[in-house]
Motif scaffolding. Sequence first.
Motif, PDB file in Angstrom:
ATOM      1  N   PHE A  81       0.825  -1.208   0.000  1.00 52.41           N
ATOM      2  CA  PHE A  81       0.000   0.000   0.000  1.00 52.41           C
ATOM      3  C   PHE A  81       0.861   1.261   0.000  1.00 52.41           C
ATOM      4  CE2 PHE A  81      -1.649   3.176   3.133  1.00 52.41           C
ATOM      5  CZ  PHE A  81      -2.538   3.824   2.281  1.00 52.41           C
ATOM      6  N   VAL A  82       1.819   1.328   0.898  1.00 53.07           N
ATOM      7  CA  VAL A  82       2.624   2.546   1.015  1.00 53.07           C
ATOM      8  C   VAL A  82       3.503   2.741  -0.215  1.00 53.07           C
ATOM      9  CG1 VAL A  82       4.468   3.651   2.358  1.00 53.07           C
ATOM     10  CG2 VAL A  82       2.524   2.608   3.523  1.00 53.07           C
ATOM     11  N   THR A  83       3.994   1.662  -0.774  1.00 48.96           N
ATOM     12  CA  THR A  83       4.784   1.758  -2.003  1.00 48.96           C
ATOM     13  C   THR A  83       3.973   2.374  -3.139  1.00 48.96           C
ATOM     14  OG1 THR A  83       6.138  -0.146  -1.370  1.00 48.96           O
ATOM     15  CG2 THR A  83       6.087   0.429  -3.707  1.00 48.96           C
ATOM     16  N   ALA A  84       2.661   2.098  -3.160  1.00 51.07           N
ATOM     17  CA  ALA A  84       1.787   2.700  -4.174  1.00 51.07           C
ATOM     18  C   ALA A  84       1.308   4.086  -3.759  1.00 51.07           C
ATOM     19  CB  ALA A  84       0.582   1.789  -4.426  1.00 51.07           C
ATOM     20  N   LEU A  85       1.109   4.292  -2.458  1.00 51.96           N
ATOM     21  CA  LEU A  85       0.570   5.561  -1.958  1.00 51.96           C
ATOM     22  C   LEU A  85       1.518   6.732  -2.193  1.00 51.96           C
ATOM     23  CD1 LEU A  85      -1.590   7.112  -0.222  1.00 51.96           C
ATOM     24  CD2 LEU A  85      -0.118   6.591   1.754  1.00 51.96           C
ATOM     25  N   VAL A  86       2.780   6.558  -1.862  1.00 53.48           N
ATOM     26  CA  VAL A  86       3.717   7.680  -1.888  1.00 53.48           C
ATOM     27  C   VAL A  86       3.814   8.323  -3.269  1.00 53.48           C
ATOM     28  CG1 VAL A  86       6.140   8.328  -1.635  1.00 53.48           C
ATOM     29  CG2 VAL A  86       5.021   6.982   0.151  1.00 53.48           C
ATOM     30  N   PRO A  87       4.072   7.569  -4.343  1.00 57.39           N
ATOM     31  CA  PRO A  87       4.134   8.227  -5.657  1.00 57.39           C
ATOM     32  C   PRO A  87       2.786   8.813  -6.085  1.00 57.39           C
ATOM     33  CG  PRO A  87       4.327   5.846  -5.891  1.00 57.39           C
ATOM     34  CD  PRO A  87       4.457   6.142  -4.442  1.00 57.39           C
ATOM     35  N   SER A  88       1.688   8.199  -5.653  1.00 58.26           N
ATOM     36  CA  SER A  88       0.366   8.739  -5.992  1.00 58.26           C
ATOM     37  C   SER A  88       0.162  10.089  -5.328  1.00 58.26           C
ATOM     38  CB  SER A  88      -0.735   7.767  -5.555  1.00 58.26           C
ATOM     39  OG  SER A  88      -0.654   6.549  -6.267  1.00 58.26           O
ATOM     40  N   MET A  89       0.562  10.210  -4.071  1.00 60.09           N
ATOM     41  CA  MET A  89       0.458  11.487  -3.370  1.00 60.09           C
ATOM     42  C   MET A  89       1.379  12.523  -3.995  1.00 60.09           C
ATOM     43  SD  MET A  89       0.094  10.528   0.689  1.00 60.09           S
ATOM     44  CE  MET A  89       0.040  12.288   1.107  1.00 60.09           C
ATOM     45  N   GLU A  90       2.596  12.120  -4.303  1.00 62.26           N
ATOM     46  CA  GLU A  90       3.548  13.063  -4.904  1.00 62.26           C
ATOM     47  C   GLU A  90       3.045  13.553  -6.262  1.00 62.26           C
ATOM     48  OE1 GLU A  90       7.727  11.632  -2.809  1.00 62.26           O
ATOM     49  OE2 GLU A  90       7.109  10.661  -4.680  1.00 62.26           O
ATOM     50  N   LYS A  91       2.458  12.657  -7.039  1.00 57.86           N
ATOM     51  CA  LYS A  91       1.939  13.034  -8.351  1.00 57.86           C
ATOM     52  C   LYS A  91       0.809  14.061  -8.223  1.00 57.86           C
ATOM     53  CE  LYS A  91      -0.194  11.041 -12.500  1.00 57.86           C
ATOM     54  NZ  LYS A  91      -0.642   9.777 -13.160  1.00 57.86           N
ATOM     55  N   LEU A  92      -0.051  13.873  -7.206  1.00 54.90           N
ATOM     56  CA  LEU A  92      -1.188  14.767  -6.999  1.00 54.90           C
ATOM     57  C   LEU A  92      -0.842  15.977  -6.124  1.00 54.90           C
ATOM     58  CD1 LEU A  92      -3.936  12.049  -6.460  1.00 54.90           C
ATOM     59  CD2 LEU A  92      -3.693  13.560  -8.439  1.00 54.90           C
ATOM     60  N   ARG A  93       0.415  16.049  -5.686  1.00 53.26           N
ATOM     61  CA  ARG A  93       0.903  17.152  -4.854  1.00 53.26           C
ATOM     62  C   ARG A  93       0.134  17.276  -3.536  1.00 53.26           C
ATOM     63  NH1 ARG A  93       2.277  21.869  -9.389  1.00 53.26           N
ATOM     64  NH2 ARG A  93       3.674  20.559 -10.641  1.00 53.26           N
ATOM     65  N   ILE A  94      -0.187  16.123  -2.982  1.00 55.66           N
ATOM     66  CA  ILE A  94      -0.765  16.069  -1.631  1.00 55.66           C
ATOM     67  C   ILE A  94       0.390  15.792  -0.680  1.00 55.66           C
ATOM     68  CG2 ILE A  94      -2.414  14.907  -0.112  1.00 55.66           C
ATOM     69  CD1 ILE A  94      -3.800  13.913  -2.750  1.00 55.66           C
ATOM     70  N   LYS A  95       0.625  16.667   0.256  1.00 58.77           N
ATOM     71  CA  LYS A  95       1.828  16.562   1.090  1.00 58.77           C
ATOM     72  C   LYS A  95       1.607  15.830   2.416  1.00 58.77           C
ATOM     73  CE  LYS A  95       5.320  18.532   0.528  1.00 58.77           C
ATOM     74  NZ  LYS A  95       6.606  18.087  -0.060  1.00 58.77           N
ATOM     75  N   ARG A  96       0.454  16.052   3.052  1.00 58.06           N
ATOM     76  CA  ARG A  96       0.294  15.636   4.447  1.00 58.06           C
ATOM     77  C   ARG A  96      -0.281  14.237   4.572  1.00 58.06           C
ATOM     78  NH1 ARG A  96       2.233  15.072   8.993  1.00 58.06           N
ATOM     79  NH2 ARG A  96       1.200  15.852  10.875  1.00 58.06           N
ATOM     80  N   VAL A  97       0.414  13.390   5.330  1.00 54.99           N
ATOM     81  CA  VAL A  97      -0.055  12.035   5.587  1.00 54.99           C
ATOM     82  C   VAL A  97       0.295  11.647   7.025  1.00 54.99           C
ATOM     83  CG1 VAL A  97       2.084  11.077   4.584  1.00 54.99           C
ATOM     84  CG2 VAL A  97       0.057   9.618   4.870  1.00 54.99           C
ATOM     85  N   VAL A  98      -0.675  11.060   7.703  1.00 56.99           N
ATOM     86  CA  VAL A  98      -0.484  10.528   9.053  1.00 56.99           C
ATOM     87  C   VAL A  98      -0.892   9.066   9.032  1.00 56.99           C
ATOM     88  CG1 VAL A  98      -1.219  10.634  11.471  1.00 56.99           C
ATOM     89  CG2 VAL A  98      -0.867  12.750  10.173  1.00 56.99           C
ATOM     90  N   THR A  99      -0.039   8.208   9.565  1.00 59.08           N
ATOM     91  CA  THR A  99      -0.353   6.779   9.606  1.00 59.08           C
ATOM     92  C   THR A  99      -0.152   6.240  11.014  1.00 59.08           C
ATOM     93  OG1 THR A  99       1.893   5.997   9.093  1.00 59.08           O
ATOM     94  CG2 THR A  99       0.470   6.541   7.223  1.00 59.08           C
ATOM     95  N   ILE A 100      -0.701   5.052  11.250  1.00 57.46           N
ATOM     96  CA  ILE A 100      -0.511   4.359  12.519  1.00 57.46           C
ATOM     97  C   ILE A 100       0.579   3.314  12.346  1.00 57.46           C
ATOM     98  CG2 ILE A 100      -1.578   2.943  14.312  1.00 57.46           C
ATOM     99  CD1 ILE A 100      -2.673   5.800  14.139  1.00 57.46           C
ATOM    100  N   GLY A 101       1.581   3.378  13.210  1.00 60.10           N
ATOM    101  CA  GLY A 101       2.667   2.406  13.183  1.00 60.10           C
ATOM    102  C   GLY A 101       2.654   1.544  14.431  1.00 60.10           C
ATOM    103  N   THR A 102       3.807   1.283  14.957  1.00 58.78           N
ATOM    104  CA  THR A 102       3.951   0.493  16.171  1.00 58.78           C
ATOM    105  C   THR A 102       5.125   1.035  16.972  1.00 58.78           C
ATOM    106  OG1 THR A 102       4.532  -1.689  17.070  1.00 58.78           O
ATOM    107  CG2 THR A 102       5.339  -1.186  14.872  1.00 58.78           C
TER     108      THR A 102
END
Length: 205
Positions: A81-102
């Motif tokens: 998911f994240v491998t696909a998400l990051v370039p998609s966000m960069e392409k659309l110029r969406i900067k802010r992302v918050v995720t849940i980790g551990t």
Amino acid sequence: MKIAVFGATGRVGRHFTELALEQGHELKLLVRNKQEWMDRDELTVHVGDARNSSDIGTTLAGVEAVFSALGTDKTTTLTDFVTALVPSMEKLRIKRVVTIGTAGILQSRTQPKLYRFQSGESNRKLTFAAEQHAAVYETFRDSTLDWTIVCPTYLPDGPLTREYRTEEDMLPVDGKQISTADTAHCAFTVLTESHSLHKRLGVAY
């Protein structure tokens, strides 16, 4: 704010969604299966696969920020998911992302060059999930995004108290647990107030 939410059906994701709706935000969800509670005017629901770039792009269209509570689920879904998400966000110029980790991917206090899951601070015997979360952190770290990873320790269900401790890149001293509701509150606050950019944020009572 218009927010894309991934993992909305999970324990933290559902709390985040409810909190964001209460505060008047408009949400776009990507889910595998639509549920009855999602029939609300403030929600746009896309049914699809979080590993699919096209489904992610559809969900991201027109949003200002992204929240994800997707877990590892004993598979590589999270890193896919994240491998696909990051370039998609960069392409659309969406900067802010918050995720849940551990909390396992926070830095060790006793061995600062190691993640907690690699050190004696963690009782974790199986490390697959932590390794997946570490890979997510490293992907965000190397991206152009304004990311924050909220890193709870033991995560039982429990009430929303809004009373908890946070520390950037480390687990608060003697932190043992935090409820799913307070974890969601922490993530929502971090996203809407835009703090702890480019940080892992340890959170615990």
